[in-house]
Each structure stands twice: as structure tokens, then as C-alpha cells.
Design a protein around this motif. Structure first.
Motif, PDB file in Angstrom:
ATOM      1  N   PHE A   1       8.833  -0.707   2.985  1.00 57.77           N
ATOM      2  CA  PHE A   1       7.740  -1.568   2.526  1.00 57.77           C
ATOM      3  C   PHE A   1       7.829  -1.889   1.040  1.00 57.77           C
ATOM      4  O   PHE A   1       7.488  -2.976   0.610  1.00 57.77           O
ATOM      5  CB  PHE A   1       6.388  -0.906   2.809  1.00 57.77           C
TER       6      PHE A   1
ATOM      7  N   ARG B   1       2.362  -7.836   4.447  1.00 60.30           N
ATOM      8  CA  ARG B   1       1.418  -6.731   4.630  1.00 60.30           C
ATOM      9  C   ARG B   1      -0.031  -7.226   4.562  1.00 60.30           C
ATOM     10  O   ARG B   1      -0.889  -6.810   5.341  1.00 60.30           O
ATOM     11  CB  ARG B   1       1.675  -5.652   3.574  1.00 60.30           C
TER      12      ARG B   1
ATOM     13  N   SER C   1       1.576  -1.457   6.081  1.00 63.27           N
ATOM     14  CA  SER C   1       1.950  -0.164   5.503  1.00 63.27           C
ATOM     15  C   SER C   1       0.754   0.764   5.676  1.00 63.27           C
ATOM     16  O   SER C   1      -0.225   0.681   4.940  1.00 63.27           O
ATOM     17  CB  SER C   1       2.306  -0.313   4.015  1.00 63.27           C
TER      18      SER C   1
END
Length: 360
Positions: A276, A312, A325
């Protein structure tokens, strides 16, 4: 009493409980202030904030509490990732962007010079706002920065994942050090050597660190209630730092999808992954982690963090936890949706009850 430690007197708090300075919006002013008002040390996670956002958040916290609180900063890092690695991962990310309806997004890489300037501006805000405690992650500040802050009576807290890193923190002038066990959720604070070698469980890390340094030690990693607190104090820690326990609390700024994922996960569902942000971090395993793990030559931190940011964000907005995440420590079964006050009060009572049971 068991909660009278050298850290409680040093920080002017009632209980040896520090709330982790989790960046990314979790640590709302309400969360930080509630922890401090209940007797712990609240911490503003300012790592991703601009100086202006940080100053505004500090102002909001001060309106909600007159108690001490901390601000957590990231030590600036330069990323030498090649343009080829960036181009390759952008191709991979296109799949998720198409699915989420992301188009023509601007992925501006902040230069190291810009990051350094923001960091220096934040240090000045710490001084100007008379913040009593400043904590650092991803390394240690320079000797000059340490001296500058100490001149203003700021208590400095470092982060370490090995005894070697703890010694570095002590030598540079940190007043306290958070020892991050492998159980901890979120980004690893490792700043020397291979992060794999730093994945040390708290039961091993804490007593070895306590024997090696003189400054107070704060234990972190998987601590969710009174049982975890008491175990770490028994191993020699002067206090504990709790992160995941507060991610799902009522005052948390974490996305509800993230909170639900923690509340419904188990201890065997977390992994440490760099996919991430470019930096190893512990979170709940999902499709994004599995699919991106096959990508060779990923850019480092903070470049990859910038590249995946919109994915995200939109995944959270569109209720797609498989691409978020979902930072979490290894004790998600112990998470609750209680208020900050309930979490701390219940933990303190649990420690007291256990100790009373041992003496009867």
C-alpha cells in the motif's frame, strides 16, 4: 498503586496508557482529547497532515481538553525509486482505478525538499503551540532538532523495533521510547536493517530492551485491554501504547468499513505488507494485498503511498474493503466499539481486579 510509574509522573497522566499517534484521520480531536481527559496520553497522528491541518487540529484538541497530549511526526525519508518501477506499478493500479471510476488523477510526487520543509514547519508549530510531548516514527530527529525541542521543555518519544534501535534513541536524547512488537498494527517503525529481522514479539522485545537502556520503555503491539497492560508492566515496561483498540472506538475517525473489518476479523487474518505504501505495515489481508504481492520492484515509501492514495480513498468511499488498507494489530478479536472512556476505565479495572485476585 500499580499505575504510579515514572512515566505517569513524567507525562502528568493518571494511567500509563498512551494512545498511538495513528496518521490518516483516525486520531480525531475528539479521540485525542477523550484519551487525555480519561487519564491517558492522547496523541495526534500528524504524519500525513500539512502544517496548516496540524495547527488546526491542535487548536481543536485544546478546546476539548486542558490535559497534556502528544503530536506524532514522521521523520522525512527520501525515496530513490526509479521511474521504471513507478511506471510499472501505475500499469498495475490501472485495473483498480478503472473499477473504481478513477480517471486522470494527478499523482504528484512530493520532493524530499518539500517534505523536509513541512517537517521543519511542524517542529516550529510544536514549539509555538507549547505541545508538551512530541513523538517520532521512522527514525530519529537530528541532534540539533533534539536540542531545539528540549530547550523548549518538550518531552521527546522515539519509536524502535529492536534493542539496537532503542539504544540509538537513547543516545540521540529521546526521553522515552516506544518498543513496537511484531504484533502491532500499521506501519513498522524499523529504521535500521531488514524489517524481517525486526519482527520480534513483545514478550521477547520488552525485557531485553529494559535491560539494555535506562530511559523509560513504552510497550506497543496487540495490547487491547487490562490483561495486555499488566503483562507488559510485568515484563518491565513503564507504560503501554494502544492503537488498534482505539481504531474501533466511538470517537475514532477511521472509516466505518475499516472498523467493521477489524471487529469481524481474527488473529490469523493479518499480514505485514509493503504493497500500500512502500513501507511494511500490518493489516488485514485482502485482495489488494494478495494481487499486488506478485508485483516486482515496487516503489518505496512515500512514493507508493502517493500512487495508491486515490485507490484506497475511493475503495473506502465505495464500500470496497478488498482494496483498502485495513491496518490492524494481531488482536482484532479483542476490539470493541465502546467509547474511549469505557475502554480505558474497563482496562484499568481489569488490571486492578487481576492484581486483587492474585493477592487473595
Amino acid at each position: 498503586m500499580w499505575y504510579d510509574t515514572r512515566i505517569t509522573s513524567m507525562l502528568n497522566i493518571s494511567y500509563p496508557i498512551v494512545q498511538a499517534g495513528m496518521a490518516g484521520g483516525v486520531t480525531t480531536p475528539q479521540l485525542v482529547a477523550s484519551v487525555s481527559n480519561t487519564g491517558g496520553l492522547g496523541s495526534l497522528g500528524a504524519g500525513y497532515m500539512t502544517p496548516e491541518q496540524m495547527k488546526k487540529a491542535i487548536s481543536d484538541i485544546k478546546r476539548l481538553t486542558s490535559k497534556p497530549f502528544a503530536v506524532n511526526l514522521f521523520i522525512p525519508e527520501d525515496d530513490p525509486s526509479s521511474e521504471e518501477s513507478i511506471a510499472n506499478v501505475q500499469v498495475k493500479l490501472q485495473h483498480y482505478e478503472n473499477q473504481l471510476g478513477i480517471s486522470d488523477q494527478e499523482r504528484k510526487r512530493k520532493s524530499f525538499v518539500e517534505t523536509q520543509k513541512e517537517y521543519q514547519d511542524k517542529l516550529q508549530i510544536i514549539i509555538d503551540e507549547a505541545i508538551p510531548v512530541c513523538s517520532f516514527t521512522f527514525g530519529v530527529p537530528s541532534i540539533e532538532e533534539v536540542q531545539r525541542l528540549k530547550k523548549e521543555k518538550v518531552i521527546l518519544v522515539g519509536t524502535a523495533t529492536t534493542v539496537k534501535e532503542a539504544i540509538i534513541n537513547e543516545k540521540i536524547g529521546m526521553d522515552l521510547v516506544v518498543m513496537q512488537g511484531m504484533e502491532a498494527g500499521g506501519h513498522r517503525g524499523t529504521f535500521t536493517g531488514d524489517f524481517q529481522a525486526s519482527l520480534i514479539g513483545s514478550a521477547s522485545l520488552i525485557p531485553q530492551t529494559v535491560d539494555a537502556i535506562k530511559i523509560p520503555v513504552i510497550a506497543a503491539g496487540g495490547i487491547m485491554d487490562g490483561r495486555g497492560i499488566l503483562s507488559m508492566l510485568a515484563l518491565g515496561a513503564d507504560a503501554v501504547q494502544m492503537g488498534t483498540a482505539f481504531v474501533t472506538c466511538q470517537e475514532s475517525g477511521a472509516n466505518p468499513v475499516h472498523q467493521h473489518a477489524i471487529l469481524t476479523s481474527t488473529e490469523d487474518q493479518t499480514v505485514v505488507t509493503p504493497v500500500f505504501s512502500g513501507k511494511p505495515a500490518r493489516g488485514i489481508n485482502n485482495d489488494f494485498v494478495t494481487e499486488m504481492a506478485s508485483q516486482n520492484d515496487l516503489p518505496g515509501y512515500p512514493t507508493l503511498n502517493t500512487l495508491t492514495k486515490e485507490v484506497r480513498k475511493q475503495a473506502a468511499n465505495q464500500n470496497r474493503p478488498e482494496w483498502m488498507s485495513l491496518w490492524s494489530g494481531q488482536s482484532p478479536r479483542l476490539s470493541t466499539s465502546k467509547s474511549v472512556e469505557q475502554i480505558i476505565d474497563c482496562s484499568v479495572k481489569q488490571v486492578t481486579d487481576i492484581l486483587e485476585g492474585l493477592t487473595t
